[in-house]
Scaffold this motif. Structure first.
Motif, PDB file in Angstrom:
ATOM      1  N   GLY A 184       0.796  -1.212   0.000  1.00 20.17           N
ATOM      2  CA  GLY A 184       0.000   0.000   0.000  1.00 20.17           C
ATOM      3  C   GLY A 184       0.830   1.264   0.000  1.00 20.17           C
ATOM      4  N   GLU A 185       2.156   1.106  -0.079  1.00 20.64           N
ATOM      5  CA  GLU A 185       3.022   2.284   0.001  1.00 20.64           C
ATOM      6  C   GLU A 185       4.235   2.011  -0.881  1.00 20.64           C
ATOM      7  N   ARG A 186       4.083   2.304  -2.173  1.00 25.99           N
ATOM      8  CA  ARG A 186       5.188   2.014  -3.094  1.00 25.99           C
ATOM      9  C   ARG A 186       6.174   3.169  -3.088  1.00 25.99           C
ATOM     10  N   LEU A 187       7.416   2.866  -2.735  1.00 30.22           N
ATOM     11  CA  LEU A 187       8.432   3.901  -2.633  1.00 30.22           C
ATOM     12  C   LEU A 187       9.437   3.755  -3.770  1.00 30.22           C
ATOM     13  N   ALA A 188       9.865   4.898  -4.304  1.00 30.13           N
ATOM     14  CA  ALA A 188      10.873   4.854  -5.359  1.00 30.13           C
ATOM     15  C   ALA A 188      12.192   4.348  -4.802  1.00 30.13           C
TER      16      ALA A 188
END
Ligand code: ATP
Ligand code: MG
Lengths: 332, 355
Positions: free
Chosen positions: B275-279
């Motif tokens: 739920g929290e896609r980080l680069a």
């Protein structure tokens, strides 16, 4: 790896699986004694998907669901029982001569356990240089390229003369990644690339894979049981159950709107690192059936909380219910 | 989660195990390995305490110390482990044998490591009652065994108790191990990575089973894992280990909402989350140290983004975390300074509210 511009891709798949099947004949004393063949293990039983260049594809599923066999069959480490694997449009299991050599250059693999995948008696420079020497690279060109990729993965140049056991688990995985990118491949199969690593090292390796992808124009096929890792690293996720895909969708859609009952159960089973978000885990009854005797109809039906009669009889079709969102379930 | 946690009902007088300043060292040919170094924590009745840390941080040696099963060349060097009024560090081996199995159960990562492949499941569960007759339920042995297998939700228990471990799946084998660990209604179960080898859906079942057993039997659990997700799901309090020391110990909500130690903070930040896609995942550089060759000062200082000179020279002591229940503490100079500064401003502020 998640939000890249896709202008480099024309949408043509770099990799395509067409109804791929891989059955293993069961050997063993019992069958020899009984003089009859036991039914084969249907490790992969009709899997189709496409991977677009630059768009990472993640395969998740529990042990025995067939993920690793798919990876091995793509890389020609296994021969398919039926169906085919197309790399840039060509059937990889029919490649010969120069085309085969080019395929070997253009694809590579990183396995879960860097301890067993790196030969302990070879120096790092020979391990990393191997895919290059296979391509006929020798001498100074080889040495230079090895130094270059070691630097790319964050290892010092003097790592080249050392042996794998002199490195920590995370560094060994860097060596495995260096070897995978050495011959400038297009597609890398990552089979559980971080699951053997310490928690504090996982993010390092995931970040490294992302950096390399940006620099080297790579496409990853990531095989993992950890949905949170795949969700971070991949654009599309396919969920395997007992040799088949149950669902496939863009990562965000799969997480936000899972459609297949198995995907929902899998998502609910994943522990969330947030004690304020404790949630009910959806029950999954029974045990995973033997892949040598998958249930008739939908192979998930004996454990499915919403199964109806039809599910025990008809095999659900693999269909696209929304753009890029595929599911095999009668009730969706 | 099907069940509410019972923190409110946990009185401090209910402490069943109190570990204080435990040191367990290995005396190897290459030198001394301080695998457990000044470790302190409490387990209250019905509480699930998580012990988290990376590989080699000393979790299993802590567990083995409590069981008094430290392998040579290791030994408990100093400290106390008060269990039901007795200091386990000093009790005789005979007394310890009575405690193991009956009062303290153990579940390991690999079920087959604790199961005997040539004994039926029923015999292995029943065997315990021969050792600990005072803890055996009334009625026939077979009835008791069946009841205990049913308690861990093994379907068809009466039939399956005649089978051997190899005909059980990994998840079912772990249930058998939990059945054995809890058969005598122990006060404490030590579970060392009990779900690490299991698939995630099977892990979920085993976690739910442990929660149910805690509710049914009131058993306390020391739950060892490297998975912070699992900790958040089932633990009441958490001890974070790094290089043989507990660097932070607090209740689970505080650890996750307000981590104090830079290692805890960095570890939580680096987790891939759904739920929290980080680069880019914030990562901890470097790698965990070799316990036989620790850096001077705080063992985390070479990797610590907050380290000051003092951290590289001196090893910090445990500082109590204000407001933490029980013995919550952090082992960090920088965190201690910040806590002290916070407490000072809180004291300086006029307190208008009633306590
Ligand atoms: N028999 C032994 N001899 C020497 N050193 C040992 C022995 N057993 C453990 N150690 C050392 O004690 C330290 C702590 O080990 P321990 O097994 O407790 O770690 P752990 O936190 O349980 O790790 P893991 O997550 O890998 O299970 C390690 O540095 C290890 O090398
Ligand atoms: Mg351990």
């Amino acid at each position: 790896m998640t939000t890249r511009d896709t202008n480099a891709t024309d949408g043509a798949p770099i990799l395509e699986l067409v109804n791929l099947k891989k059955y293993f004949q069961q050997e063993g004393l019992a069958s020899a004694f009984l003089r009859r063949k036991r039914p084969p293990v249907r490790a992969v039983d009709g899997v189709s998907f496409r991977v677009t260049a630059g768009q990472n594809f993640g395969l998740v599923g529990e042990s025995g669901s067939g993920k690793t066999t798919i990876g091995k069959t793509i890389l020609r480490l296994e021969q398919p029982t039926d169906g085919s694997v197309l790399f840039e449009g060509a059937d990889v299991h029919r490649l010969r001569g120069g085309a085969l050599k080019e395929f070997r250059r253009a694809t590579h693999v990183v396995f879960q356990d860097p301890n067993s995948s790196l030969s302990p008696r070879m120096r790092v420079r020979d391990i990393v240089g191997e895919p290059l020497s296979v391509q006929g690279v020798r001498g100074a060109a080889l040495r230079e390229r090895v130094a270059e990729v070691l630097q790319l993965v964050g290892l010092s140049p003097d790592a080249a003369r050392r042996y794998p056991h002199e490195f920590s688990g995370g560094q060994r995985q860097r060596i495995a990644v260096a070897r995978a990118v050495a011959a400038d491949p297009k597609l890398i199969v990552l089979d559980e690339p971080v699951s053997a690593l310490d928690v504090s090292i996982r993010a390092q390796i995931l970040n490294l894979l992302r950096d390399l992808q940006d620099r080297l124009n790579l496409t990853y096929l990531m095989i993992a049981h950890d949905l949170a890792v795949v969700y971070q690293a991949c654009d599309t996720i396919g969920v395997m159950y007992l040799g088949k895909l149950a669902e496939q969708a863009p990562s965000e859609a799969l997480y936000r709107e899972p459609l297949h009952p198995y995907t929902r159960i899998l998502l609910s089973a994943i522990p969330r690192p947030d004690p304020t978000q404790r949630h009910e885990r959806l029950p999954l009854t029974g045990e995973i059936p033997s892949p040598s005797a998958p249930p008739p109809g939908c192979r998930f039906h004996p454990r499915c909380p919403i199964a109806v009669e039809r599910c025990a009889v008809d095999e659900p079709e693999w269909r696209e219910v929304e753009p890029d969102h595929w599911v095999a379930c009668h009730l969706v | 989660m099907t069940e509410q946690r019972t923190r409110a009902s946990l009185a401090d007088a209910d402490t069943i195990l109190s570990v204080r300043n435990l040191r367990t060292y290995f005396y190897t040919r290459d030198g001394v390995v301080p695998a457990v170094d000044d470790v302190s924590f409490d387990i209250r009745r019905g509480e699930i305490v998580g012990l988290v840390g990376e590989s080699g941080s000393g979790k299993s040696v802590t567990a083995r110390s409590i069981m008094r099963l430290v392998p040579v060349p290791g030994r408990i060097v100093s400290g106390e482990m008060i269990f039901q009024g007795r200091d386990l560090v000093g009790v005789s081996e005979g007394e310890m044998r009575q405690l193991r199995g009956a009062h303290i159960g153990m579940v390991l990562q690999e079920p087959m490591a604790s199961l005997n492949p040539v004994l039926t499941i029923g015999d292995q569960v029943g065997e315990l009652f021969a050792y600990h007759p005072d803890r055996a339920p009334d009625g026939s042995r077979d009835d008791a065994v069946a009841e205990i297998l049913q308690r861990v939700r093994i379907p068809d228990a009466v039939r399956r108790m005649t089978e051997f471990p190899l005909s059980f799946s990994g998840g079912m084998r772990q249930r058998v191990c939990i059945a054995i660990a809890t058969a005598c209604r122990p006060e404490l179960v030590i579970a060392d990575e009990p779900t690490t080898a299991l698939d995630v859906t099977i892990q979920a079942q085993v976690l739910d089973l442990l929660l149910a057993l805690r509710a049914e039997l009131g058993v306390s659990v020391l739950f060892i894992t490297h998975d912070l997700g699992v900790v958040a799901e089932i633990c009441d309090s958490v001890a974070v280990m790094y290089a043989g020391k507990i660097v932070e110990y607090n209740d689970v909500e505080s650890i996750f909402a307000r981590p104090q130690h830079p290692y805890t903070k960095a570890l939580l930040a680096s987790l891939p989350r759904l739920g929290e896609r980080l680069a880019h995942l914030p990562s901890i550089e470097g790698q965990p140290p070799d316990l036989g060759d620790l850096p001077p000062g705080c063992s985390f200082s070479p990797r610590c983004p907050a380290a000051i000179d003092r951290c590289r020279e001196q090893a910090p002591d445990a500082t109590a975390i204000p407001g933490a229940s029980g013995s919550g503490h952090v082992r960090c100079f920088v965190a201690a300074d910040m806590l002290a500064a916070g407490a000072a401003t809180a004291n300086a502020a006029p307190s208008g509210s009633t306590p």
